[in-house]
Scaffold this active site. Structure first.
Site, short mmCIF file in Angstrom:
data_model
loop_
_atom_site.label_atom_id
_atom_site.label_comp_id
_atom_site.label_asym_id
_atom_site.label_seq_id
_atom_site.Cartn_x
_atom_site.Cartn_y
_atom_site.Cartn_z
N HIS A 32 -1.38 -3.81 3.65
CA HIS A 32 -2.12 -2.92 2.75
C HIS A 32 -1.24 -1.78 2.24
O HIS A 32 -1.71 -0.69 1.97
CB HIS A 32 -3.40 -2.40 3.43
CG HIS A 32 -4.42 -3.49 3.60
ND1 HIS A 32 -5.28 -3.87 2.61
CD2 HIS A 32 -4.67 -4.30 4.66
CE1 HIS A 32 -6.04 -4.87 3.05
NE2 HIS A 32 -5.69 -5.16 4.29
N SER A 129 -2.15 -19.33 0.59
CA SER A 129 -2.12 -20.62 -0.10
C SER A 129 -2.25 -20.40 -1.61
O SER A 129 -1.68 -21.16 -2.40
CB SER A 129 -3.23 -21.52 0.41
OG SER A 129 -4.48 -20.91 0.22
N ASP A 174 2.42 -11.25 -1.58
CA ASP A 174 2.35 -12.69 -1.29
C ASP A 174 3.20 -13.50 -2.27
O ASP A 174 3.93 -14.41 -1.88
CB ASP A 174 0.89 -13.18 -1.36
CG ASP A 174 -0.03 -12.37 -0.47
OD1 ASP A 174 0.47 -11.70 0.45
OD2 ASP A 174 -1.26 -12.39 -0.70
C1 GLA Z 1 -3.69 -9.75 0.82
C2 GLA Z 1 -3.16 -9.43 -0.59
C3 GLA Z 1 -1.78 -8.78 -0.51
C4 GLA Z 1 -1.78 -7.60 0.45
C5 GLA Z 1 -2.40 -8.01 1.79
C6 GLA Z 1 -2.54 -6.84 2.73
O1 GLA Z 1 -2.88 -10.74 1.41
O2 GLA Z 1 -3.08 -10.61 -1.34
O3 GLA Z 1 -1.37 -8.37 -1.80
O4 GLA Z 1 -2.42 -6.49 -0.10
O5 GLA Z 1 -3.68 -8.58 1.62
O6 GLA Z 1 -1.30 -6.38 3.11
#
Ligand code: GLA
Length: 385
Positions: A32, A129, A174
């Protein structure tokens, strides 16, 4: 022949021009922080999504998933509309369609394509995914159409597809992990500049394992709560006169907290600022080869996500507490939270024992059996064929 290429040929009656792959990810630490312009330290999983692709010249996109029994979903490129992404049984197709929409919206010429998708990245496990699917599609289409995007640009485009077409307000971690990670390394990511460093992270050589415990739950409040956390952070940054919480140095945290009246905002800010600091310290330890010493940082990260950020859940807390009690150096939830996966840093020889302890604890609590695997930092997106 590559199985995805074979699947493509069977479905469309001709062969693909190539096959591309992009992995899921585990975030070692830095949770986060990405929508606060902060730092994260994810690595790529060996599990990945493959996309076999061929260009079309008629403005049509056909997408087919080997994992979905119904046939291909067809889109007209000119009619792709973020106000109307596909719904219901076809909602998975919004990810590749969103990538095409984002390419066109960035004035990058795509003439159409046929795609076949296969994936072994578990869905709904907090292991990205969706990013794997977006990044594999983006790499296939940019390669095929000769579009010269850097990997960070590719990741930013994939994130745009998810934010503005699929409608999920995620950060860029991600997609960056999937597009840019390298084998045997964690990816230190500055989510403001998209600058990256590849940090050697060889658990096996150190006699360690990283266990990933997929709790197999996703609590209903996940999406709304994620958006809420995001806006609390933006509200707190604005109240402190900062562009983003990234701009609040760790050393000034207490003074800044004293200026915030709302106890909830204070907790959220405390998490983000201490988490950025934990990423910095984890990177230092990895660089010094002191892998075991990262354990307390992982555990402190979990406590912060549970207590200050309030994004954990009983299943994740149980996985973490059980792994810690069974001898883990440290463990934490990974990803957005409210379900999904936890990770635990353990001695290699303790793998079976920790796995059994977690499985037993879940059974005793009446939870569904968790899916437990060991993860090794793997390669980012690539062309296979
Ligand atoms: C999800 C979101 C990411 C990130 C995480 C928390 O995976 O897709 O962008 O904010 O939560 O770290």
């Amino acid at each position: 022949m590559n199985a995805t290429a074979r699947e493509f040929r069977e479905l469309y009656g001709y062969g693909p021009e190539g096959v591309w792959a992009a992995p899921g990810r585990v975030n070692l630490i830095g949770e986060h922080t990405d929508y606060n312009d902060g730092f994260a330290l994810p690595f790529a999983l060996p599990q990945r999504t493959e996309v076999a692709a061929a260009r079309r010249t008629d403005g049509i996109l056909r997408v087919h998933s080997a994992d979905v029994p119904s046939g291909a979903v067809t889109f007209e490129l000119a009619a792709l509309d973020p106000a109307q992404p596909p719904q219901g049984a076809d909602s998975w197709a919004a990810y590749p369609a969103g990538v095409v929409w984002a390419l066109l919206d960035a004035d990058l010429p795509v003439s159409g394509a046929d795609l076949t998708i296969r994936s072994d990245v578990p869905t709904g496990a907090g292991l990205s995914s969706s990013a794997a699917l977006e990044v594999a599609t983006a790499l296939a289409l940019t390669d095929l159409h000769g579009l010269p995007l850097t990997r960070p640009e590719l990741a930013a485009l994939a994130r745009r597809a998810e934010n503005d077409y699929v409608g999920v307000p995620c950060g860029v971690m991600d997609q960056m992990a999937s597009a840019c990670a390298t084998d045997g390394h964690a990816l230190h990511l500055d989510t403001r500049s998209l600058e990256q460093r590849h940090i050697p992270f060889d658990c096996a050589a150190a006699g360690l394992r990283l266990l990933v415990v997929d709790t197999r739950v996703k609590h209903a409040l996940a999406d709304g709560a994620y958006a809420q956390r995001r806006s609390s952070c933006h509200e707190a940054a604005a109240a402190l006169g900062l562009p983003a919480l990234r701009d609040l140095p760790y050393g000034e945290l207490d003074r800044a907290l004293a200026r915030l009246g709302d106890p909830v905002l204070r907790s959220r800010v405390r998490h983000v600022v201490t988490e950025n600091e934990r990423v910095v310290r984890t990177e230092e330890l990895l660089r010094a080869g002191r892998l075991r010493e990262t354990g307390p940082l992982l555990s402190a990260g979990h406590a912060s996500l549970r207590d200050d950020y309030e994004v954990s859940c009983p299943e994740l807390d149980l996985a973490v507490a059980t792994a810690d009690a069974a001898g883990a150096y440290g463990s934490r939830m990974t990803g957005g939270g409210f379900g999904g996966s936890a990770l635990a840093l353990i001695d290699a020889e303790a793998e079976a024992e920790v796995g059994r302890a977690v499985t037993r604890a879940f059974r005793d609590a009446g939870y569904a059996a968790p899916r437990i695997t060991a993860a090794a930092p793997s390669a980012g997106a690539t062309r296979l064929v």
